[in-house]
Design an enzyme around this catalytic site. Structure first.
Site, PDB file in Angstrom:
ATOM      1  N   GLY A   1     -52.804  -5.140 -87.378  1.00 34.97           N
ATOM      2  CA  GLY A   1     -52.909  -3.860 -86.550  1.00 34.97           C
ATOM      3  C   GLY A   1     -53.624  -4.244 -85.275  1.00 34.97           C
ATOM      4  O   GLY A   1     -53.976  -3.495 -84.306  1.00 34.97           O
TER       5      GLY A   1
ATOM      6  N   TYR B   1     -42.668  -5.505 -78.898  1.00 30.41           N
ATOM      7  CA  TYR B   1     -42.582  -4.595 -77.817  1.00 30.41           C
ATOM      8  C   TYR B   1     -41.457  -3.535 -77.818  1.00 30.41           C
ATOM      9  O   TYR B   1     -41.839  -2.517 -77.368  1.00 30.41           O
ATOM     10  CB  TYR B   1     -42.430  -5.392 -76.551  1.00 30.41           C
ATOM     11  CG  TYR B   1     -43.709  -6.367 -76.333  1.00 30.41           C
ATOM     12  CD1 TYR B   1     -44.903  -5.768 -76.144  1.00 30.41           C
ATOM     13  CD2 TYR B   1     -43.381  -8.015 -76.178  1.00 30.41           C
ATOM     14  CE1 TYR B   1     -46.035  -6.829 -76.011  1.00 30.41           C
ATOM     15  CE2 TYR B   1     -44.662  -8.754 -75.774  1.00 30.41           C
ATOM     16  CZ  TYR B   1     -45.765  -8.319 -75.636  1.00 30.41           C
ATOM     17  OH  TYR B   1     -46.868  -8.989 -75.689  1.00 30.41           O
TER      18      TYR B   1
END
Length: 139
Positions: free
Chosen positions: A71, A107
């Protein structure tokens, strides 16, 4: 050839820095195999769009491979997004190599659009002798 760190120091650490950089740091004891506590970074700068106004460009985004999947990248990218919104930017732009599928997927999973596919934009560059030649052209 000048080492890139000379440019970073000259251009980023003065009264009018050309870029900003966020770092991801882990506590002592969780450092990398090499002993680093800074395990990722995002280097960005302001740009301008005649169509959209203030924008931001993410030049470099990196998390050490051994720290991926925890993360850190998501948090770092989200923080860049928050900075862009605080600066009233209409968009955040970046580029990714065609073969870097993991980054392109990363992305895209966060809503990024691939302008090469969607709009047909091509990245163009002048550098080295080509930039010199361009600068010397007469009208």
């Amino acid at each position: 050839m000048v080492p890139f760190c000379v440019y970073l120091q000259r251009d980023g650490f003065n009264q009018n820095p050309l870029f900003e950089c966020l770092v991801a740091q882990v506590p002592e004891g969780s450092q990398s195999k090499e002993g680093f506590t800074i395990v990722g970074y995002a280097l960005y700068f302001d740009i301008y769009s005649t169509w959209k106004g203030r924008s931001m460009y993410l030049e470099d985004f990196y998390v050490m491979p051994e720290f991926r999947g925890f993360g850190i990248g998501k948090s770092l990218l989200s923080t860049v997004g928050k900075v862009a919104k605080e600066k009233q930017c209409a968009r955040l732009q970046l580029r990714v190599l065609d073969g870097n599928t993991p980054s392109r997927d990363f992305y895209a999973a966060r809503g990024a659009q691939d302008l090469t596919v969607n709009e047909g934009w091509h990245m163009i560059r002048f550098d080295g002798p080509d930039l010199e030649r361009l600068a010397k052209e007469t009208h």
